[in-house]
Write an enzyme that holds these catalytic residues in place. Structure first.
Site, short mmCIF file in Angstrom:
data_model
loop_
_atom_site.label_atom_id
_atom_site.label_comp_id
_atom_site.label_asym_id
_atom_site.label_seq_id
_atom_site.Cartn_x
_atom_site.Cartn_y
_atom_site.Cartn_z
CB SER A 43 -0.92 -0.01 1.22
OG SER A 43 -1.82 1.06 1.15
CD GLU A 44 -1.27 3.64 -3.15
OE1 GLU A 44 -1.53 2.64 -2.44
OE2 GLU A 44 -2.08 4.15 -3.93
CG ASN A 45 -0.52 3.60 4.00
OD1 ASN A 45 -0.46 2.61 3.27
ND2 ASN A 45 -1.22 3.63 5.09
CB SER A 48 6.03 3.43 0.26
OG SER A 48 4.89 2.84 -0.30
#
Lengths: 254, 223, 223, 254
Positions: free
Chosen positions: C49-51, C92
């Protein structure tokens, strides 16, 4: 099927390392940071014309033995410290992209000797740009502008450009075919943690090649590594191989 | 007869007087490493090493206590210290190159009148080693060159123009030698301190560029 | 009369069939998130996930079990999972931008015949939100657009030229809609699968660019 | 004297934040990631003409209350979630460099409203380039080439250049005057660890401004943080301030 990146032997781990490959090899210069058995396996494989990328081009077996005696009163060396100098000694290396190719003092490293003999080419690069060029490769960045090196040997043939009155050098991404790294623990996903200062180049190199191979002290169950403390996400790692329990000579199959 | 030349320990002691409380300090290999022994007791300094250890303790001298995975960039084992942090190589140089190191003390082959530094080659060696010294020289907020004043055969190491390959241009702020402390300023090289028993003329005689005597020129304070 | 249109769960199920064992997968917000429920039981997939959470578990639905500090990029609480890793935002996106994500499933406003993607604006809104979708569309090894085949008022969303602002050019490899699965190839858009009860002509009628029927054109396999 | 970066109050921590400053504000969009009390202190200070940099421009108090009700069956919001929308709502923000300024769906964030009213300017940038631009600032890199955004809205006015047949965009470093970050624990050196996914933008922003201020749950003794697990070295952090034990309204001095 469960993801499992653990492979059974060092020979298997480096089976596809080919002649002419670019190898990013971890470690900084100390005795406990090198992917010793991966280096040994590449030495046994005997592929040639390699480009090695890293801090130093290694000491090689002879200088390691000399240093072992000289440093005994300060730091004990493990018996199975094999470094990139082994590959240089055996004539497998035709180029080095290195920060610290020359030994301090009046001894000569295998890489220095190879350069002096016209057998290897050196691209000298400071540690900061070396690290950042590898990270750029890891992250799809083609190039970046750093002030470091303008007006010096590392600027030769590179673009210089001004930003806000300061001169910067354009440094290009440096991607390897294989990253050989040494870590402390891994799980089957390839998640890695290191031990102390051995993290240095190893963690920077993991993910900066088409294939990253990690040599580890121990494989643990998923969940045994704290998610907050994993340094290298397994995404960057293709293969993990465990070091032998007892030290082995470099030329013995592992 | 000029005075004695300072020994390495005393040179390191003098350089370490430049450390201010809370500063982030990176020490090059060789004599600069010795500065770690002379941090004034009323000051706390954060030592940074290129290989990614930050806030480490003193150098370990007993191999029984040495950890091969806790070494500085000079491959000396160091002690852990509360508040220590380990980072990887890329982050270690983001710290250096982003200007987060307050002072670096580096060895030098030569320093020019403009503060150009040469220190990555060895005389007579074909291949040089930049290591992380070039990054430090370009990017630390302050660079101190710590070196003997002359070569073994007596030639000045503070010169008009470098004869050795340059590590970084106009980076040196202060030169600490075994006979003098010299500030690199826009006006030129200012002689600030001399070892006990030395005169301005004697120091000038071993220095190629013209020195400007500081209005406050004094003897190097030892201790 | 054409067949039914697939519901969101079924669309997600079909998209999830593209996941191969060991793949690193990033799911966009909205319908793509549902793909997480349909990973084939014989396969293990690493969700990114991007975060900066990697290898996390299923979405948490009970607020008693939700941790505000373990959420995905769609601000949904997720379960921890053995092997999970937390990284910062820069790392990330090094993962995304370095091509380390194998498949991303993204929502789409429009996809062009060349695989251009538009998904960062909302019709009638002045300000758009790129989030991390542009990075994924440019850099993931494979991009799947998951969307309804037409707009609410029946206009094709697979078009010759985008009418909405472009997120990334020529990035979509596969389009999964509520009536069809379409491959973006150099020859053009190849209709590979259709929902039960639909004909080639009926799908073509709701698609602006010309479709090429796959030699292997078949009904979408559900389950 | 022992290094000690802990300051006694949020008011003191932001005392030198000036009108026109560029603020990098941590968090991603969730309720537990924002430096709530630092944002509140800047709101109380009332400085204007700020540029805010981050993932979103925030929800602001009204939308947070709406979402609190709507999301209650999924995720409980802490009572003291103040986000950059508070500063936008109060007219303190004239520019945003943001990835996610617009709410999904048909609600409008304070920042969207400010743009529509001509009161704020938007520089839209994807999350990857946003993160990398801040890291570049942290590391003295002037600019870098990324493929992301070529041919799209983010390429406007930026140089495009080919490397090995692919087009890349030149993205410039993005340095703040102040980074406001939320962390979990700190020691007096400013070393920081985070909690789970709240690490995201916070850790990236720490060190990317002239002054980094960390809002933390807890201060611990040096040595209590594992050196292998510290995410942000204290070198990047100038001030640390501890969150109040009990939630406080944003407009009450802290």
């Amino acid at each position: 099927m469960a993801v499992n990146k653990i492979v059974g032997s060092f020979n298997e781990a480096v089976a596809d390392v080919f002649g002419g490959a670019v190898l990013l090899i971890g470690g900084f210069g100390g005795p406990g940071e090198c992917p010793s058995y991966l280096i040994a396996a590449v030495a046994r494989k005997g592929v040639n014309n390699l480009t090695i990328v890293g801090n130093s081009g290694g000491w090689g077996p002879d200088l390691i033995e000399m240093l072992r005696a000289r440093m005994a009163s300060v730091l004990r060396f493990p018996p199975d410290w094999y470094d990139p100098g082994l590959l240089v000694d055996r004539g497998q290396v035709s180029k080095g992209i290195l920060s610290f190719p020359a030994a301090p003092g009046h001894i000569h490293t295998p890489f220095e000797k190879a350069v002096m003999a016209g057998k290897a080419e050196l691209e000298l690069i400071g540690q900061g740009s070396l690290a950042e060029r590898m990270r750029a490769a890891k992250g799809g960045i083609a190039a970046f502008y750093t002030p470091v090196g303008v007006g010096t040997v590392v600027a030769e043939g590179k673009e210089v450009r001004e930003f806000e009155g300061r001169s910067y050098l354009l440094e290009r991404a440096l991607k390897g075919d294989f990253s050989l790294v040494r870590a402390h623990k891994a799980d089957r996903y390839g998640n890695l943690v290191y031990r102390g200062s051995s993290r240095t180049m190893n963690a920077t190199m993991a993910g900066a090649s088409s294939v990253t191979i990690a040599e580890v002290d121990e494989v643990v169950e998923p969940g045994a590594l704290d998610p907050e403390c994993v340094v290298t996400p397994g995404i960057y790692v293709q293969r993990v191989v465990v070091r032998p329990r007892d030290p082995r000579p470099w030329d013995e199959p592992t | 007869m000029p005075g004695e030349r300072l020994d390495e320990q005393t040179m390191a002691l003098r350089a370490a007087k430049e450390f201010q409380d809370g500063m982030v300090v990176n020490l090059g290999v060789g004599i600069p490493t010795l500065c770690g022994n002379f941090v004034p007791p009323d000051k706390e300094v954060i030592f940074h090493s290129e290989n990614g250890i930050i806030g480490f303790g003193p150098i370990v001298t007993d191999p029984e206590e040495a950890d091969e995975n806790l070494i500085n960039a000079g491959v000396q084992p160091v002690q852990p210290k509360p508040g220590m942090v380990i980072v990887d190589h890329a982050e270690s140089f983001i710290i250096i190159r982003g200007g987060h190191v307050d002072v670096t003390v580096l060895g030098a082959l030569e320093v020019s009148r403009r503060g150009d530094l040469a220190n990555y080659t060895l005389p007579g060696k074909e291949v040089g080693s930049l290591g992380g010294g070039q990054d430090l020289a370009f990017c630390a907020k302050r660079t101190i060159a710590l070196m003997t004043h002359t070569t073994r055969d007596g030639r000045p190491k503070i010169v008009n123009e470098l004869s050795s390959p340059i590590t970084a241009p106009a980076c040196v702020d202060l030169v600490v030698t075994n006979i003098a402390v010299i500030e690199v300023t826009r006006r030129g090289l200012v002689l600030a301190e001399m070892a006990p028993g030395w005169t301005f003329e004697e120091v000038q005689g071993l220095t190629e560029p013209e020195l400007i005597p500081s209005a406050d020129l004094k003897e190097i304070e030892l201790l």
